[in-house]
Scaffold this motif. Structure first.
Motif, PDB file in Angstrom:
ATOM      1  N   CYS A 114      54.197  23.730  34.632  1.00 40.00           N
ATOM      2  CA  CYS A 114      53.271  22.732  34.098  1.00 40.00           C
ATOM      3  C   CYS A 114      53.457  22.614  32.590  1.00 40.00           C
ATOM      4  N   HIS A 116      51.361  21.981  30.504  1.00 45.20           N
ATOM      5  CA  HIS A 116      50.213  22.461  29.733  1.00 45.20           C
ATOM      6  C   HIS A 116      50.432  23.921  29.334  1.00 45.20           C
ATOM      7  N   LEU A 117      50.335  24.838  30.305  1.00 43.88           N
ATOM      8  CA  LEU A 117      50.545  26.250  29.962  1.00 43.88           C
ATOM      9  C   LEU A 117      51.466  26.952  30.952  1.00 43.88           C
ATOM     10  N   CYS A 119      51.928  27.055  34.212  1.00 50.57           N
ATOM     11  CA  CYS A 119      51.645  27.451  35.590  1.00 50.57           C
ATOM     12  C   CYS A 119      52.546  26.634  36.514  1.00 50.57           C
ATOM     13  N   CYS A 132      48.566  21.019  39.417  1.00 50.10           N
ATOM     14  CA  CYS A 132      48.623  22.323  38.764  1.00 50.10           C
ATOM     15  C   CYS A 132      47.253  22.961  38.943  1.00 50.10           C
ATOM     16  N   CYS A 134      45.953  25.668  37.774  1.00 45.54           N
ATOM     17  CA  CYS A 134      45.358  26.467  36.698  1.00 45.54           C
ATOM     18  C   CYS A 134      44.188  25.752  36.023  1.00 45.54           C
ATOM     19  N   HIS A 135      44.422  24.522  35.580  1.00 43.25           N
ATOM     20  CA  HIS A 135      43.337  23.798  34.912  1.00 43.25           C
ATOM     21  C   HIS A 135      43.188  22.399  35.508  1.00 43.25           C
ATOM     22  N   GLY A 137      45.492  20.118  36.571  1.00 43.37           N
ATOM     23  CA  GLY A 137      46.345  19.072  36.005  1.00 43.37           C
ATOM     24  C   GLY A 137      47.027  18.316  37.134  1.00 43.37           C
ATOM     25  N   PRO A 150      44.563  18.485  31.612  1.00 47.45           N
ATOM     26  CA  PRO A 150      45.047  18.778  30.263  1.00 47.45           C
ATOM     27  C   PRO A 150      46.511  18.422  29.953  1.00 47.45           C
TER      28      PRO A 150
END
Ligand code: FES
Lengths: 177, 64
Positions: A114, A116-117, A119, A132, A134-135, A137, A150
């Protein structure tokens, strides 16, 4: 008026708080934080900002040299029914990627970290999106662009080729429309 | 070139350099190597302009 006639609190070196308010005016500071110093700092800032871009330049120059991809076999098309996806690594062992056979029958491949971070994203076939967890996405499965959540950048696109029922990865586009 | 001009030029180079740094980082994320070189080049040129302008300003400021 001489010092003698002044009230104690008005004399030089008095301890009186109401007089010592002026202690925040400091002659040394006046010499240190002035217009000339400000301009010098400004020039320094400008130079420092520009120096900060140099590491990127160096890495870019190294990067340009190693920019070619090999052709790598990912999977047999027969093993990948519509709505399924398979993980592979491209262009190096450190770049996880996802080959997706969408519910509409298209073949798509993206690096699956991802943006973003980092994942791993996975294919959510009921909604036909890349998700995604994690957050939360969301990416468009047709072009890898972020749709919600995000992430701001698109997933890197892996160029694929189908040859005799076998899917190959042949290249990668980091930024794509 | 007056002192006011020097000030404005130097402030402008800071603005340019902030933007260029931001763009360089973004280009780095996108692996757009060509753009990195371009933005970083502009940034270095602009830092040079700042330095030259500073020398000019110093000449006027400390003359007498
Ligand atoms: S890591 Fe994917 S949304 Fe945060």
């Amino acid at each position: 008026m001489t010092d003698k006639k002044k009230l104690g609190r008005n004399q030089k070196d008095t301890e009186d708080d109401m007089i010592n308010l002026v202690d925040n005016l400091n002659r040394e500071d006046d010499l240190k934080y002035n217009r000339r110093a400000f301009l010098k700092t400004a020039v320094g800032t400008s130079v420092a900002l520009s120096v900060a871009t140099i590491p990127f330049t160096v890495r870019a120059m190294l990067g340009i040299a190693e920019e070619d991809h090999e052709r790598v076999e990912i999977a047999k098309l027969a093993d990948l029914p519509e709505g399924e996806s398979v993980t592979f690594y491209y262009p190096t062992e450190k770049d996880p990627a996802l080959l997706i056979h969408t519910v509409n029958g298209d073949l798509k491949a993206y690096n699956s970290a991802c943006t973003h971070l980092m994942c791993p994203v996975f294919y959510e076939k009921t909604q036909d999106v890349l998700l995604c967890p994690c957050h939360a996405g969301y990416f468009d499965v047709n072009n890898g662009q972020p749709k919600a959540g995000p992430p701001q950048r698109e997933l890197p696109l892996i160029e694929i080729e189908v040859d005799n029922g076998i899917v190959y990865a042949v290249g990668r586009q980091y930024r794509h429309g | 070139m007056g002192k006011k001009t020097c000030w404005s030029i130097i402030i402008c180079t800071i603005i340019v350099n902030v933007v260029m740094l931001q763009w360089t980082v973004e280009a780095h994320y996108g692996r757009e190597y060509g753009s990195i070189l371009l933005f970083s080049g502009i940034s270095i040129v602009s830092a040079f302009i700042a330095l030259l302008t500073y020398l000019q300003w110093r000449k006027i400021e400390y003359k007498k």
